[in-house]
Design a protein around this motif. Structure first.
Motif, PDB file in Angstrom:
ATOM      1  N   ARG A  50      54.356   7.797 -15.915  1.00  0.00           N
ATOM      2  CA  ARG A  50      54.395   7.391 -14.680  1.00  0.00           C
ATOM      3  C   ARG A  50      52.616   6.654 -14.664  1.00  0.00           C
ATOM      4  O   ARG A  50      51.659   7.785 -15.149  1.00  0.00           O
ATOM      5  N   THR A  51      52.327   6.062 -14.158  1.00  0.00           N
ATOM      6  CA  THR A  51      51.022   5.697 -13.713  1.00  0.00           C
ATOM      7  C   THR A  51      50.569   5.317 -12.355  1.00  0.00           C
ATOM      8  O   THR A  51      51.194   5.439 -11.711  1.00  0.00           O
ATOM      9  N   ALA A  52      49.720   5.565 -12.013  1.00  0.00           N
ATOM     10  CA  ALA A  52      48.606   5.075 -11.029  1.00  0.00           C
ATOM     11  C   ALA A  52      47.211   4.320 -11.188  1.00  0.00           C
ATOM     12  O   ALA A  52      47.000   4.381 -12.165  1.00  0.00           O
TER      13      ALA A  52
END
Length: 126
Positions: free
Chosen positions: A6-8
């Motif tokens: 996941r990325t933010a």
């Protein structure tokens, strides 16, 4: 449940130096740190009136040339900054003249009050 990474997206304040043109009248900056380009302000020498009182000198009506070349108001022209009543007014030349006319008229009223004060003090025998 996904096994993909996941990325933010995170906003970060990046610090870097910005070289800017400085007007010849600028005496420096009150704070050499600006978070944004719009925070950059040039300031000229401060001129203040001062009155000597029993408690010592008190400065008032401090004024200086100020410019916020990248400011949000969209007008990069210098203004006259005047500290009055705890606020800083940023005035163009016409507004400065209106301000000084008002101050002159107010000083006339203060002179009249001085005469009234003399009469009050004389009537009280002081």
């Amino acid at each position: 449940m996904s096994t993909e990474p996941r990325t933010a997206v995170v906003n970060v304040l990046v610090t870097t130096q910005l070289e800017i043109d400085e007007p010849t009248w600028c005496t420096g900056h009150r704070d050499d740190r600006a978070q944004f380009r719009t925070d950059i302000t040039h300031n000229g020498p401060e001129i203040a009136a001062a009155v000597d009182t029993r408690r010592g000198p008190t400065e008032f009506l401090t004024a200086w040339i100020s410019q916020t070349p990248y400011g949000p108001n969209g007008d990069p022209l210098p203004v006259l900054a005047i500290e009055a009543g705890g606020d800083t007014l940023n005035l163009d030349p016409d507004e400065v003249r209106a301000f000084t006319n008002l101050v002159r008229a107010h000083c006339d009223v203060i002179d009249q009050l001085a005469g009234e004060l003399e009469r009050v003090r004389e009537s009280e025998g002081r």
